[in-house]
Design a protein around this motif. Structure first.
Motif, PDB file in Angstrom:
ATOM      1  N   MET A  12      15.506  -8.297 -57.077  1.00  0.00           N
ATOM      2  CA  MET A  12      14.422  -9.201 -56.654  1.00  0.00           C
ATOM      3  C   MET A  12      14.674  -9.736 -55.248  1.00  0.00           C
ATOM      4  N   THR A  13      15.926 -10.057 -54.945  1.00  0.00           N
ATOM      5  CA  THR A  13      16.265 -10.546 -53.601  1.00  0.00           C
ATOM      6  C   THR A  13      15.992  -9.467 -52.562  1.00  0.00           C
ATOM      7  N   LEU A  14      16.390  -8.229 -52.845  1.00  0.00           N
ATOM      8  CA  LEU A  14      16.117  -7.121 -51.919  1.00  0.00           C
ATOM      9  C   LEU A  14      14.624  -6.901 -51.734  1.00  0.00           C
ATOM     10  N   ALA A  15      13.848  -7.024 -52.807  1.00  0.00           N
ATOM     11  CA  ALA A  15      12.393  -6.847 -52.707  1.00  0.00           C
ATOM     12  C   ALA A  15      11.774  -7.930 -51.829  1.00  0.00           C
ATOM     13  N   ILE A  16      12.248  -9.147 -51.962  1.00  0.00           N
ATOM     14  CA  ILE A  16      11.732 -10.252 -51.138  1.00  0.00           C
ATOM     15  C   ILE A  16      12.079 -10.022 -49.672  1.00  0.00           C
ATOM     16  N   ILE A  17      13.315  -9.644 -49.400  1.00  0.00           N
ATOM     17  CA  ILE A  17      13.739  -9.381 -48.011  1.00  0.00           C
ATOM     18  C   ILE A  17      12.934  -8.222 -47.422  1.00  0.00           C
ATOM     19  N   ALA A  18      12.749  -7.163 -48.215  1.00  0.00           N
ATOM     20  CA  ALA A  18      11.969  -6.008 -47.734  1.00  0.00           C
ATOM     21  C   ALA A  18      10.530  -6.436 -47.439  1.00  0.00           C
ATOM     22  N   GLY A  19       9.942  -7.252 -48.296  1.00  0.00           N
ATOM     23  CA  GLY A  19       8.579  -7.730 -48.066  1.00  0.00           C
ATOM     24  C   GLY A  19       8.460  -8.558 -46.800  1.00  0.00           C
ATOM     25  N   ILE A  20       9.431  -9.404 -46.558  1.00  0.00           N
ATOM     26  CA  ILE A  20       9.434 -10.225 -45.337  1.00  0.00           C
ATOM     27  C   ILE A  20       9.569  -9.348 -44.098  1.00  0.00           C
ATOM     28  N   LEU A  21      10.481  -8.376 -44.143  1.00  0.00           N
ATOM     29  CA  LEU A  21      10.683  -7.490 -43.006  1.00  0.00           C
ATOM     30  C   LEU A  21       9.443  -6.627 -42.722  1.00  0.00           C
TER      31      LEU A  21
END
Length: 85
Positions: free
Chosen positions: A72-81
């Motif tokens: 979930m943390t990786l998905a959030i970071i990817a979405g922000i990027l």
């Protein structure tokens, strides 16, 4: 695994009794005070102690929960990027 909520208990060494579990320090103080006044005339009995919950340890969290949290943390970071690029 330990319970999610912290549970405190009051132990009177004089009476050899333990209070029911309470979830806050304020409730514990009330339990302690009421026991002192009801059974010891307001005096502090010998052997009195507070039983506190064990401190939180990260290893108490199941591995599956760590993995899902990481994803979930990786998905959030990817979405922000992706939004800012």
């Amino acid at each position: 695994m330990r319970e999610a909520t912290a549970m405190y208990r009051y132990r009177c060494g004089q009476c050899r009794s333990t209070s029911p579990s309470v979830s806050s320090r304020a409730a514990l103080a009330l339990e302690q005070r009421s026991h002192r006044f009801l059974f010891h005339g307001g005096h502090i009995p010998d052997g009195e102690r507070i039983i506190e919950p064990a401190p939180f340890v990260a290893s108490d969290i199941p591995l599956r929960q760590w993995v899902i949290g990481g994803i979930m943390t990786l998905a959030i970071i990817a979405g922000i990027l992706l939004r800012h690029l």
